[in-house]
Design a protein around this motif. Structure first.
Motif, short mmCIF file in Angstrom:
data_model
loop_
_atom_site.label_atom_id
_atom_site.label_comp_id
_atom_site.label_asym_id
_atom_site.label_seq_id
_atom_site.Cartn_x
_atom_site.Cartn_y
_atom_site.Cartn_z
N VAL A 1 0.85 -1.19 0.00
CA VAL A 1 0.00 0.00 0.00
C VAL A 1 0.89 1.24 0.00
O VAL A 1 2.09 1.17 0.26
CB VAL A 1 -0.95 0.02 1.23
N ALA A 2 0.26 2.37 -0.25
CA ALA A 2 0.99 3.63 -0.30
C ALA A 2 1.50 4.03 1.09
O ALA A 2 0.96 3.61 2.12
CB ALA A 2 0.09 4.73 -0.85
N HIS A 3 2.51 4.85 1.09
CA HIS A 3 3.13 5.35 2.31
C HIS A 3 2.11 6.04 3.22
O HIS A 3 2.11 5.84 4.43
CB HIS A 3 4.26 6.31 1.91
N ASP A 4 1.22 6.84 2.62
CA ASP A 4 0.21 7.56 3.41
C ASP A 4 -0.76 6.61 4.10
O ASP A 4 -1.18 6.87 5.23
CB ASP A 4 -0.57 8.52 2.51
N VAL A 5 -1.10 5.54 3.43
CA VAL A 5 -2.03 4.56 4.01
C VAL A 5 -1.40 3.87 5.21
O VAL A 5 -2.08 3.56 6.19
CB VAL A 5 -2.47 3.54 2.93
N LEU A 6 -0.10 3.64 5.15
CA LEU A 6 0.58 3.03 6.30
C LEU A 6 0.48 3.92 7.53
O LEU A 6 0.30 3.43 8.65
CB LEU A 6 2.05 2.74 5.97
N HIS A 7 0.60 5.23 7.34
CA HIS A 7 0.46 6.15 8.47
C HIS A 7 -0.93 6.05 9.09
O HIS A 7 -1.07 6.03 10.32
CB HIS A 7 0.72 7.60 8.03
N VAL A 8 -1.95 5.97 8.25
CA VAL A 8 -3.33 5.86 8.75
C VAL A 8 -3.50 4.56 9.54
O VAL A 8 -3.99 4.56 10.68
CB VAL A 8 -4.34 5.93 7.59
N HIS A 9 -3.07 3.44 8.96
CA HIS A 9 -3.27 2.14 9.61
C HIS A 9 -2.44 1.99 10.89
O HIS A 9 -2.96 1.50 11.90
CB HIS A 9 -2.96 1.01 8.64
N PHE A 10 -1.18 2.36 10.84
CA PHE A 10 -0.35 2.25 12.05
C PHE A 10 -0.84 3.20 13.14
O PHE A 10 -0.83 2.85 14.32
CB PHE A 10 1.13 2.50 11.73
N GLY A 11 -1.28 4.39 12.75
CA GLY A 11 -1.82 5.33 13.73
C GLY A 11 -3.05 4.78 14.43
O GLY A 11 -3.17 4.83 15.66
N LEU A 12 -3.97 4.23 13.66
CA LEU A 12 -5.18 3.63 14.25
C LEU A 12 -4.83 2.44 15.13
O LEU A 12 -5.39 2.27 16.21
CB LEU A 12 -6.15 3.20 13.15
N ALA A 13 -3.92 1.60 14.67
CA ALA A 13 -3.55 0.41 15.44
C ALA A 13 -2.93 0.79 16.79
O ALA A 13 -3.27 0.20 17.83
CB ALA A 13 -2.59 -0.46 14.63
N ILE A 14 -2.04 1.75 16.79
CA ILE A 14 -1.40 2.18 18.04
C ILE A 14 -2.43 2.81 18.98
O ILE A 14 -2.50 2.48 20.16
CB ILE A 14 -0.23 3.14 17.75
N PHE A 15 -3.25 3.72 18.45
CA PHE A 15 -4.26 4.40 19.26
C PHE A 15 -5.24 3.39 19.87
O PHE A 15 -5.50 3.41 21.07
CB PHE A 15 -5.00 5.43 18.41
N LEU A 16 -5.81 2.52 19.04
CA LEU A 16 -6.79 1.56 19.54
C LEU A 16 -6.16 0.53 20.46
O LEU A 16 -6.78 0.07 21.42
CB LEU A 16 -7.50 0.88 18.37
N GLY A 17 -4.91 0.15 20.19
CA GLY A 17 -4.22 -0.79 21.06
C GLY A 17 -4.03 -0.24 22.47
O GLY A 17 -4.31 -0.93 23.46
N ILE A 18 -3.58 0.99 22.56
CA ILE A 18 -3.38 1.60 23.89
C ILE A 18 -4.72 1.85 24.56
O ILE A 18 -4.88 1.61 25.77
CB ILE A 18 -2.55 2.89 23.76
N ALA A 19 -5.71 2.31 23.80
CA ALA A 19 -7.04 2.53 24.38
C ALA A 19 -7.64 1.21 24.88
O ALA A 19 -8.30 1.19 25.92
CB ALA A 19 -7.96 3.17 23.35
N ALA A 20 -7.39 0.12 24.18
CA ALA A 20 -7.91 -1.19 24.61
C ALA A 20 -7.25 -1.64 25.91
O ALA A 20 -7.90 -2.26 26.75
CB ALA A 20 -7.70 -2.23 23.51
N ILE A 21 -5.98 -1.35 26.06
CA ILE A 21 -5.29 -1.70 27.31
C ILE A 21 -5.98 -1.02 28.49
O ILE A 21 -6.13 -1.60 29.56
CB ILE A 21 -3.79 -1.31 27.24
N TYR A 22 -6.43 0.20 28.27
CA TYR A 22 -7.14 0.96 29.31
C TYR A 22 -8.65 0.74 29.27
O TYR A 22 -9.41 1.50 29.86
CB TYR A 22 -6.84 2.46 29.16
N ARG A 23 -9.09 -0.26 28.52
CA ARG A 23 -10.51 -0.62 28.38
C ARG A 23 -11.35 0.53 27.85
O ARG A 23 -12.49 0.74 28.27
CB ARG A 23 -11.07 -1.13 29.70
N PHE A 24 -10.80 1.28 26.93
CA PHE A 24 -11.48 2.38 26.25
C PHE A 24 -12.07 3.40 27.23
O PHE A 24 -13.09 4.03 26.96
CB PHE A 24 -12.55 1.86 25.29
N SER A 25 -11.39 3.58 28.36
CA SER A 25 -11.82 4.60 29.31
C SER A 25 -11.40 5.97 28.78
O SER A 25 -10.63 6.07 27.83
CB SER A 25 -11.17 4.36 30.68
#
Length: 127
Positions: A16-40
């Motif tokens: 995929v394009a470079h820009d798409v990687l930024h979108v996907h990695f950004g979402l993965a990191i954000f949601l991963g950390i939020a999930a650790i905190y149970r989306f509080s």
């Protein structure tokens, strides 16, 4: 291995394009950390701040000679990468924040707020 060669090796694994990687990695990191905190609320803020710090570090390394200085790294490209990475986590954070405020039931008068310390009244019946 410099930062730019490390990033290029990761990018080569995804078709995929470079820009798409930024979108996907950004979402993965954000949601991963939020999930650790149970989306509080705290987890959403921590996830957003960690993602912002990582993205700023990434862009600093792209522009600096310490990171191997990617040839196409300009301030415009770094700004675009920052927006691509932070846009959807910011939108999700705002939506979760508004929904969590809506979902909270109103407090009855005299009831403490969540997390407030309860104070014991002294027992005056023996006096």
């Amino acid at each position: 291995m410099t930062w730019s060669t490390f990033k290029q090796a990761i990018a080569a694994q995804f078709p995929v394009a470079h820009d798409v990687l930024h979108v996907h990695f950004g979402l993965a990191i954000f949601l991963g950390i939020a999930a650790i905190y149970r989306f509080s609320r705290r987890g959403l803020v921590v996830g957003w701040l960690v993602l912002l710090a990582l993205e700023l570090l990434n862009e600093f390394l792209d522009l600096s000679p310490f990171g191997g200085s990617i040839e196409e790294a300009t301030l415009f490209e770094c700004g675009k990468d920052l927006i691509n990475t932070m846009l959807w986590p910011t939108v999700l954070w705002a939506v979760f924040w508004v929904l969590s405020k809506r979902r909270a039931p109103p407090r009855a008068k005299g009831h403490p707020q969540p997390g407030a310390r309860l104070r014991r009244e002294p027992d005056v019946s023996n006096l």
